[in-house]
Write a protein that holds these residues in place. Structure first.
Motif, mmCIF file in Angstrom:
data_model
loop_
_atom_site.group_PDB
_atom_site.id
_atom_site.type_symbol
_atom_site.label_atom_id
_atom_site.label_comp_id
_atom_site.label_asym_id
_atom_site.label_seq_id
_atom_site.Cartn_x
_atom_site.Cartn_y
_atom_site.Cartn_z
ATOM 1 N N GLU A 47 0.800 -1.224 0.000
ATOM 2 C CA GLU A 47 0.000 0.000 0.000
ATOM 3 C C GLU A 47 0.838 1.282 0.000
ATOM 4 N N LEU A 48 2.149 1.172 0.074
ATOM 5 C CA LEU A 48 2.985 2.367 0.049
ATOM 6 C C LEU A 48 2.830 3.099 -1.282
ATOM 7 N N PRO A 49 3.028 4.414 -1.307
ATOM 8 C CA PRO A 49 2.904 5.178 -2.552
ATOM 9 C C PRO A 49 3.873 4.683 -3.619
ATOM 10 N N GLU A 50 3.494 4.850 -4.868
ATOM 11 C CA GLU A 50 4.339 4.456 -5.997
ATOM 12 C C GLU A 50 5.694 5.144 -5.882
ATOM 13 N N GLY A 51 6.758 4.364 -6.031
ATOM 14 C CA GLY A 51 8.105 4.908 -5.953
ATOM 15 C C GLY A 51 8.736 4.823 -4.584
ATOM 16 N N ALA A 52 7.935 4.578 -3.537
ATOM 17 C CA ALA A 52 8.492 4.441 -2.187
ATOM 18 C C ALA A 52 9.185 3.087 -2.052
ATOM 19 N N PRO A 53 10.362 3.054 -1.442
ATOM 20 C CA PRO A 53 11.074 1.772 -1.270
ATOM 21 C C PRO A 53 10.250 0.796 -0.446
ATOM 22 N N ARG A 54 10.138 -0.413 -0.920
ATOM 23 C CA ARG A 54 9.396 -1.463 -0.210
ATOM 24 C C ARG A 54 10.422 -2.461 0.328
ATOM 25 N N GLU A 55 10.955 -2.166 1.506
ATOM 26 C CA GLU A 55 12.039 -2.958 2.075
ATOM 27 C C GLU A 55 11.744 -3.382 3.508
ATOM 28 N N PHE A 56 12.323 -4.510 3.904
ATOM 29 C CA PHE A 56 12.338 -4.925 5.304
ATOM 30 C C PHE A 56 13.662 -5.636 5.551
ATOM 31 N N GLY A 57 14.019 -5.791 6.804
ATOM 32 C CA GLY A 57 15.295 -6.413 7.126
ATOM 33 C C GLY A 57 15.160 -7.901 7.344
ATOM 34 N N VAL A 58 16.037 -8.674 6.739
ATOM 35 C CA VAL A 58 16.111 -10.113 6.968
ATOM 36 C C VAL A 58 17.318 -10.383 7.865
ATOM 37 N N VAL A 59 17.074 -11.057 8.977
ATOM 38 C CA VAL A 59 18.139 -11.355 9.939
ATOM 39 C C VAL A 59 18.075 -12.837 10.299
ATOM 40 N N ALA A 60 19.214 -13.489 10.279
ATOM 41 C CA ALA A 60 19.259 -14.909 10.623
ATOM 42 C C ALA A 60 19.071 -15.107 12.121
ATOM 43 N N ILE A 61 18.346 -16.167 12.467
ATOM 44 C CA ILE A 61 18.105 -16.508 13.866
ATOM 45 C C ILE A 61 19.347 -17.164 14.449
ATOM 46 N N GLN A 62 19.786 -16.660 15.598
ATOM 47 C CA GLN A 62 20.963 -17.215 16.268
ATOM 48 C C GLN A 62 20.586 -18.332 17.231
ATOM 49 N N ALA A 63 19.486 -18.153 17.944
ATOM 50 C CA ALA A 63 19.028 -19.169 18.902
ATOM 51 C C ALA A 63 17.525 -19.067 19.054
ATOM 52 N N GLY A 64 16.881 -20.207 19.325
ATOM 53 C CA GLY A 64 15.437 -20.225 19.499
ATOM 54 C C GLY A 64 14.728 -20.212 18.161
ATOM 55 N N TRP A 65 13.404 -20.129 18.224
ATOM 56 C CA TRP A 65 12.590 -20.107 17.007
ATOM 57 C C TRP A 65 11.279 -19.410 17.310
ATOM 58 N N GLU A 66 10.730 -18.758 16.319
ATOM 59 C CA GLU A 66 9.456 -18.092 16.538
ATOM 60 C C GLU A 66 8.335 -19.121 16.699
ATOM 61 N N VAL A 67 7.315 -18.753 17.469
ATOM 62 C CA VAL A 67 6.138 -19.600 17.618
ATOM 63 C C VAL A 67 4.933 -18.871 17.071
ATOM 64 N N ALA A 68 3.886 -19.632 16.784
ATOM 65 C CA ALA A 68 2.720 -19.039 16.140
ATOM 66 C C ALA A 68 1.769 -18.366 17.129
ATOM 67 N N ALA A 69 2.002 -18.547 18.438
ATOM 68 C CA ALA A 69 1.080 -18.001 19.428
ATOM 69 C C ALA A 69 1.039 -16.482 19.364
ATOM 70 N N THR A 70 -0.155 -15.912 19.232
ATOM 71 C CA THR A 70 -0.317 -14.466 19.181
ATOM 72 C C THR A 70 -1.532 -14.060 19.988
ATOM 73 N N SER A 71 -1.576 -12.791 20.336
ATOM 74 C CA SER A 71 -2.742 -12.239 21.014
ATOM 75 C C SER A 71 -3.824 -11.994 19.979
ATOM 76 N N PRO A 72 -5.065 -11.656 20.394
ATOM 77 C CA PRO A 72 -6.154 -11.437 19.435
ATOM 78 C C PRO A 72 -5.855 -10.367 18.383
ATOM 79 N N ASP A 73 -4.983 -9.396 18.716
ATOM 80 C CA ASP A 73 -4.667 -8.359 17.724
ATOM 81 C C ASP A 73 -3.474 -8.730 16.858
#
Length: 249
Positions: A54-80
């Motif tokens: 949804e960013l305006p045309e021409g705006a950079p569409r970037e995010f950072g990718v970082v390797a996991i050093q320890a642990g792992w993400e879980v799917a548990a989330t709050s209602p929001d």
């Protein structure tokens, strides 16, 4: 950007020394110029993709990718959609931005996306509560510019050793070795991403600022891997029986 939309990057600071980026923890290392396809299924990262689109045309569409050093993400989330305690991971310090190039929305609301690595950064501080996904204050790392005689000489050696290495692991795909880039920095990123290295090896290569130093490290790693391959092939059992099962990224 609306007030209730999570931030993607502090654009006023992006061209300076630091910036604020959304962070995507992964079990792999992204290098500048390399393609990274991703399947997005968690709601927090679906929100990130929707915002980037949804960013305006021409705006950079970037995010950072970082390797996991320890642990792992879980799917548990709050209602929001925010991650609940217990899903935290330890991240490596150095990552690479991913630029969104292609998005395919799926019937279940997820996305298949294609990204390309842009530039390296070092994490200064992680914020786990400002958005549905992680964000971080990052410092841009220097990228080499101009001719470097040492890097060019090393690049020629790396190309020679890498071709031999590819011949050992992909004997039926010799054409791959004929497409290696001549630019030392581009070559160093391609070798780091393509060789059968551990995440830790790749992470160390990503963190090296100097192209010549990265190429020297790759020469050592390629010689190590080639020696291991020769040793394994000397064992009188099929290679398939010695292979470890693949691990998910």
């Amino acid at each position: 950007m609306s007030r209730d939309t999570p931030p993607t990057a502090d654009r006023a600071r992006l061209d300076g020394v630091t910036a604020r980026l959304p962070v995507f923890p992964l079990g792999t290392v992204l290098f500048p110029g390399l393609v990274l396809p991703l399947h997005i299924f968690e709601e927090r990262y679906r929100a990130l993709v929707r915002h980037l689109v949804e960013l305006p045309e021409g705006a950079p569409r970037e995010f950072g990718v970082v390797a996991i050093q320890a642990g792992w993400e879980v799917a548990a989330t709050s209602p929001d959609g925010r991650p609940l305690p217990g899903g935290e991971v330890t991240l490596h310090e150095v990552g690479c931005t991913a630029e969104l190039r292609q998005v395919t929305e799926l019937p279940d609301g997820g996305f298949d996306i294609v990204t390309v690595g842009r530039r390296r950064f070092r994490i200064a501080e992680v914020d786990r509560g400002a958005a549905p996904y992680l964000t971080a204050e990052v410092e841009w790392l220097p990228e080499p510019g101009g001719a470097d005689e040492a890097a060019e000489l090393l690049a020629a050696r790396v190309i020679s050793v890498f071709r031999q290495y590819l011949g050992m692991i992909r004997p039926d795909q010799q054409d791959l070795s004929e497409q290696l880039p001549e630019d030392p920095t581009v070559l160093s990123h391609l070798v780091a991403a393509t060789a059968a290295l551990t995440v830790e090896d790749r992470q160390r290569l990503l963190a090296i600022d100097d192209t010549a130093a990265r190429l020297r490290a790759e020469l050592r790693l390629l010689n190590r891997e080639a020696a291991l391959l020769r040793q394994v092939r000397a064992v009188p059992v099929p290679l398939g029986e010695l292979a470890s099962p693949p691990t998910p990224n």
